[in-house]
Design a protein around this motif. Sequence first.
Motif, mmCIF file in Angstrom:
data_model
loop_
_atom_site.group_PDB
_atom_site.id
_atom_site.type_symbol
_atom_site.label_atom_id
_atom_site.label_comp_id
_atom_site.label_asym_id
_atom_site.label_seq_id
_atom_site.Cartn_x
_atom_site.Cartn_y
_atom_site.Cartn_z
ATOM 1 N N LYS A 113 32.894 35.521 31.101
ATOM 2 C CA LYS A 113 33.018 34.066 31.141
ATOM 3 C C LYS A 113 32.660 33.430 29.805
ATOM 4 C CE LYS A 113 32.434 33.472 36.103
ATOM 5 N NZ LYS A 113 31.596 32.912 37.207
ATOM 6 N N GLN A 126 30.420 39.485 43.798
ATOM 7 C CA GLN A 126 31.755 39.854 44.269
ATOM 8 C C GLN A 126 31.727 40.315 45.721
ATOM 9 O OE1 GLN A 126 34.420 39.388 42.425
ATOM 10 N NE2 GLN A 126 33.333 38.859 40.539
ATOM 11 N N GLU A 158 39.546 41.628 41.093
ATOM 12 C CA GLU A 158 38.638 40.584 40.610
ATOM 13 C C GLU A 158 37.233 41.111 40.353
ATOM 14 O OE1 GLU A 158 38.802 37.394 43.387
ATOM 15 O OE2 GLU A 158 40.770 36.708 42.720
ATOM 16 N N ALA A 159 37.058 42.433 40.361
ATOM 17 C CA ALA A 159 35.731 43.006 40.139
ATOM 18 C C ALA A 159 35.864 44.276 39.313
ATOM 19 C CB ALA A 159 35.057 43.318 41.476
ATOM 20 N N LEU A 187 44.991 42.803 35.571
ATOM 21 C CA LEU A 187 44.174 42.543 36.749
ATOM 22 C C LEU A 187 44.956 41.892 37.887
ATOM 23 C CD1 LEU A 187 41.038 41.263 34.834
ATOM 24 C CD2 LEU A 187 41.277 43.465 35.975
ATOM 25 N N LEU A 188 46.241 41.684 37.670
ATOM 26 C CA LEU A 188 47.071 41.034 38.691
ATOM 27 C C LEU A 188 48.209 41.897 39.218
ATOM 28 C CD1 LEU A 188 47.469 37.423 37.229
ATOM 29 C CD2 LEU A 188 46.241 38.071 39.308
ATOM 30 N N ARG A 209 45.840 42.702 42.804
ATOM 31 C CA ARG A 209 44.884 41.722 42.298
ATOM 32 C C ARG A 209 43.487 42.336 42.317
ATOM 33 N NH1 ARG A 209 45.030 36.161 41.527
ATOM 34 N NH2 ARG A 209 42.967 35.191 41.384
ATOM 35 N N ASP A 268 35.503 36.976 33.979
ATOM 36 C CA ASP A 268 36.198 35.686 34.059
ATOM 37 C C ASP A 268 37.444 35.857 34.920
ATOM 38 O OD1 ASP A 268 37.368 33.253 33.777
ATOM 39 O OD2 ASP A 268 37.563 33.312 31.594
ATOM 40 N N ASN A 269 37.377 35.347 36.139
ATOM 41 C CA ASN A 269 38.514 35.440 37.053
ATOM 42 C C ASN A 269 39.408 34.209 37.008
ATOM 43 O OD1 ASN A 269 37.921 37.999 38.067
ATOM 44 N ND2 ASN A 269 36.463 37.177 39.542
ATOM 45 N N SER A 270 39.098 33.284 36.120
ATOM 46 C CA SER A 270 39.904 32.059 36.055
ATOM 47 C C SER A 270 41.214 32.278 35.307
ATOM 48 C CB SER A 270 39.106 30.938 35.382
ATOM 49 O OG SER A 270 38.869 31.233 34.005
ATOM 50 N N SER A 274 36.702 48.376 46.264
ATOM 51 C CA SER A 274 37.011 46.956 46.115
ATOM 52 C C SER A 274 36.360 46.124 47.220
ATOM 53 C CB SER A 274 38.527 46.742 46.166
ATOM 54 O OG SER A 274 39.019 47.023 47.471
ATOM 55 N N LEU A 330 43.094 35.655 34.878
ATOM 56 C CA LEU A 330 43.317 37.092 34.994
ATOM 57 C C LEU A 330 44.588 37.498 34.257
ATOM 58 C CD1 LEU A 330 42.456 37.730 38.754
ATOM 59 C CD2 LEU A 330 41.017 38.132 36.775
#
Length: 768
Positions: free
Chosen positions: A190, A576, A168-169, A161-162, A166, A153-155, A545, A157
């Motif tokens: 998700k 991704q 996202e995977a 994860l930031l 950043r 779930d990248n909505s 990445s 983070l």
Amino acid sequence: MRGEVILLGVALALLLPSHLTAAQIVYKPKRVAVISSSGVNNDFRSWGEYDGRLQVLGWEFDKFRNTELEKFFERAQDYDFVLTTSLWNYGDPQDMRKFVHHWRRYLEAGGIVVLTDMAYPPMCDWLSDLSEDLSISYGDAFRDLGAEKASLDNSRLSRFLLKPNRVEALNFWAHFRKWGKGYTVWARTKAGTAVGLVASVGRGVLIVTTAWAFSPEMLVNIYANALTIKSGIWAEFVGLPQELAPSTQLVRLLIENLQEQPKTVEVTLRVTRDEGQMARVQSLQVPLKGREHKVISVPVTFDWRGKLNLVATIGLPEGEVFEVSQPVRIPELVELRLKRTVFVRSDRVEIFVRLNPFQGRKARATITVRQQGGAPVFTSTLTSSKVISLPAYSLKPGQYLVRAEAREVKKQIVEAMFEVSDLKSVPTVVRVGTRGELLVNGKVFFPIGTYHVGLEDLKQVKGLGFNCVTGPIYGGDQSGLTPDQKAWHDEAYKQGLFVITELSEYIRGGRRNYEQARKLVSQLRIHPATLVHYAIDEPMGGGISPETVRKFCQVIAETDPEHPTFVNEVPGAVVQYAGIAHITGTDPYPIGSGVPESLSWVGNSVKQAVEAAGGRPVWAVIQAHRQPPPNSANRFPTPEEIRCMAYLALNNGAKGLLFYAWGDVYRTEQGEWVSGFKFNEQLQTFFRKFNAELAEMGLHYLLGKVRRDAVKFEPADVPLDAVWIEHGKAKFVVIVNPTSKPVRAAISTPLKRFEKEFAPFEVHIVQF
């Protein structure tokens, strides 16, 4: 409140090594203990998982097997960070309950423990003994939730994860269905189930995750956020790019108090080089109210060219310290760059000359191009950066030396080599057409390929109807083809096989060897067998990445615009990486030891990749091998299963098919364990006929109109997969039964209605 503190300036400089681009901001542990196991059937598959990544970060580390935990705990005080590999307690599993008091003591003393790949009983089931609040239950996320809901779930983070990178995977297949109240979730599916958990234990931090093989960026995030949990303080350099022009710049450090209680921290700024500390800039006390952040600004004059880091040491009231470092690149006075190192006669030789004098100063550079052993063929004096463009046809074939001699205060000389071939143009030009089809010298080409073919087998593989093969796996630091590799490529061309070059090693293991890859790709560009450049295979599993993959594809495409790039990733994770390369691949391998209830996962995986690729073509990698681990009961797919999987991929949008793999064999203590279909005569006989079928049908799929809505089933919910194809005067219906059971249905097409019972895994093709 935002505070600004101006410190004393100092003259500094830096040249960032080309391989250290993974993470700009580095939080460096004192020393890392890496714990791993013998893997599956003593294959030690995870033993070196983090070697390259820790080396590229500059983190010192020691490795311990799970059978050596007593040895580790005797030295535990030497390490402030424990990192486990995937399968860390899978091979030779140890009873972790015997070590609970050791783990508790280490954590309570302030240690950080990261337990990865937490989806196996020997690795997980002891945590409830550490604390009832730290229990977990786990399972297969994709089986439990489905591919879409199982993805990260990248909505929303979390900070893990930031900050500071950043991410996202993550590489995972399992999830935590339930977890104890002592945890906080830092990564979710998700569906809302957990992938990453964190808990405070005494003064230490325990991180538990189903993910594994973290990238360098994610390792930095994990360590940095663990420090924040321990200290309540976040620190990072802000707004400092990887490269700065030689000038005076403000270096800014953000200090943030994440707790309600006020704190005063001591900040010491230093400048270090690889060979040791250079200069201490200044120390100061920074008082922070609860939830307050301040920015410390340092005017720094960058006029000294070399390797260094800016380091901030943060001293906490409790007596503990941690460090944040930032590499920056200050370019040399003069730089030379060539897009490629081998040119054909129709090329233009573009020489990028960059002058980087200190702000306010002037510099001059004399550029000379000469054939080795000959007089200069070009000379120019520059006072600013410029691109020198020479038509290759004006240069005699041979080796050339470019020399740049520049002077600001001191003289600097830089040289580069290139070759002009006697070829008039690139012999094989490959494009992607408007339908996603491959065009080889303008002619439509449907790829039917396989992997890992030795030189001695190329003729046999061609005889089975394959038209392309993956190339040798080039070393991650080689700059040109070896004689054996050149002979392999020449033989492939002689046999009429195109080559998918295998470049993965250039960015695996923490390497970022772009310039070495550029030199090799320059040679591959002019070889007539070259078809596509395989930039990377399954990058997520290697902790690579999407940003790194994208940069590598750009390097390859700039060097060789005549051949597309290809990136392959496992189902789920492929979303991704889809669309980064010219062509995306995905490799669903559903066959283990038993008979699967359904092979529909293959079609669904291809469909998912097609949707994520944004209009760019997708190739499917079809299982034709028996999967490791060695000495397991896993079997080869049957011919019926392979044909079923291939047509499921085509029905769902695949524009090419690669069959994994020809020659794989594992050498174990129990002897050789064969995996590739080179060792299966039944499959070789099958492919000789099937590839002839694919050569014809593949073109219909590529060039025809393929419709799913034109085929109707009665009953409507039967588990069949079908398409209607119109290509010129030819019309086809292709119906696939992906299940292991017979299925009866009535089929309605635009031209005919019929009823039929479809055998398990049957592919039924009717031409009208």
